[in-house]
Design a protein around this motif. Structure first.
Motif, short mmCIF file in Angstrom:
data_model
loop_
_atom_site.label_atom_id
_atom_site.label_comp_id
_atom_site.label_asym_id
_atom_site.label_seq_id
_atom_site.Cartn_x
_atom_site.Cartn_y
_atom_site.Cartn_z
N ASP A 57 -17.79 -4.74 -16.41
CA ASP A 57 -18.00 -5.56 -15.21
C ASP A 57 -18.21 -4.68 -13.98
O ASP A 57 -18.98 -5.04 -13.08
N ARG A 58 -17.54 -3.57 -13.93
CA ARG A 58 -17.63 -2.67 -12.78
C ARG A 58 -19.04 -2.09 -12.63
O ARG A 58 -19.51 -1.82 -11.53
N LEU A 88 -25.92 -11.79 -16.19
CA LEU A 88 -25.11 -12.68 -15.36
C LEU A 88 -24.11 -13.46 -16.20
O LEU A 88 -23.18 -14.07 -15.66
N PRO A 104 -32.17 -4.46 -1.86
CA PRO A 104 -31.63 -3.78 -3.05
C PRO A 104 -31.63 -2.26 -2.92
O PRO A 104 -30.75 -1.59 -3.45
N ARG A 116 -27.90 -4.05 -12.84
CA ARG A 116 -28.93 -5.05 -12.50
C ARG A 116 -29.85 -4.53 -11.40
O ARG A 116 -31.06 -4.70 -11.46
N ARG A 117 -29.26 -3.89 -10.40
CA ARG A 117 -30.04 -3.39 -9.27
C ARG A 117 -31.00 -2.28 -9.69
O ARG A 117 -32.14 -2.22 -9.23
N LEU A 154 -21.91 -3.57 -13.79
CA LEU A 154 -22.98 -4.54 -13.94
C LEU A 154 -23.87 -4.67 -12.71
O LEU A 154 -25.10 -4.73 -12.83
N SER A 155 -23.29 -4.73 -11.53
CA SER A 155 -24.10 -4.90 -10.33
C SER A 155 -25.09 -3.76 -10.16
O SER A 155 -26.28 -3.97 -9.87
N ALA A 156 -24.62 -2.53 -10.35
CA ALA A 156 -25.50 -1.37 -10.22
C ALA A 156 -26.55 -1.37 -11.32
O ALA A 156 -27.72 -1.02 -11.07
#
Length: 254
Positions: free
Chosen positions: A78-79, A58, A111, A85-86, A81-83
């Motif tokens: 950054d593109r 984060l 999720p 973390r999930r 990162l969400s995937a």
């Protein structure tokens, strides 16, 4: 085998106009083994939250590296990162972070829905977890219809259902009464015994005394570590309390 390797981690924050710099982490290095249960403690301002945010991808460090299964997460775009973390991390927060307009089941599924998992697969995963956490009969209820302890169990189920490599817990007992806290900590122990790696940030001596190792931060550095070994929870509690007293130079409350 090391699952997580933190090497010479540094984080410096600048004020809005760059006039003052605050070093939240100065030189933090440690490893977390596969299947370990680690608690991180320290006084306010020691760097616990900053460290957790970096481990959760984060926030990005000023220097150093964080390698999860050999991959430096500080270098992930950054593109992605969400995937990332999930797919690799599970999160348990003090305030549960459940959506009141979703049932417990839908909160837990969220999720996997975001990952495009088929409903049949989601249902197959949920059954064993819900039974283990004692919430199988509550899945159709909404967060405002259940107790704080039940909300946190749903949050733990949401963290586990993605089958993460690492669960990160931020003050998981902070919003719970003593009975619910003990129940949750017992569950964490069972989950860890089943092989799940857990890193928990906490102010609670009682919560930390359930971990296999406690790492103490002071002024942005690793100050000391305690290993459970063959100690009972009560003995671990006493050792943690003594260490915190030495850390603060004063009295330490539970």
């Amino acid at each position: 085998m090391s699952l997580l390797e933190i090497s010479h981690l540094q984080k410096i924050y600048s004020t809005r106009f760059g006039g003052v710099k605050v070093e939240a982490l100065s030189d933090v290095s440690f490893t977390v083994e596969q299947g370990e249960y680690l608690a991180i403690m320290g006084e306010s301002g020691a760097g616990k939250t900053t460290l957790l945010n970096i481990l959760a991808a984060l926030d990005r460090p000023t220097g150093g590296s964080v390698c999860l299964s050999g991959r430096d997460i500080t270098k992930i775009s950054d593109r992605e990162l969400s995937a990332f973390r999930r797919d690799h991390l599970g999160f348990v927060f003090q305030d549960f972070n459940l959506l009141d307009t979703f049932s417990l089941k839908d909160n837990i599924f969220l999720p996997l829905v975001l990952a495009g998992t088929p409903y049949r697969e989601m249902s197959l995963r949920l059954g064993p977890i819900a039974r283990q956490l004692g919430i199988a009969e509550l899945l159709d209820k909404y967060p405002y219809e259940v107790s704080g302890g039940q909300k946190q169990r749903a949050a733990v189920a949401r963290a586990l259902i993605t089958r993460p490599e690492l669960v990160l817990a931020d003050e998981p007992t902070g919003a719970l009464d003593s009975r619910s806290s003990e129940s949750l900590l017992h569950l964490f122990g069972k989950i860890n015994e089943a092989g799940q790696t857990i890193v928990m940030v906490t102010h609670s001596v009682r919560a930390a005394s359930h971990a296999g190792r406690v790492l103490f931060l002071r002024d942005g550095q690793v100050y000391h570590q305690l290993y459970r070994g063959g100690m009972s929870t009560e003995s671990m509690f006493a050792r943690i309390s003594d260490t915190l007293t030495a850390l603060s130079g004063g009295e330490q409350d539970e």
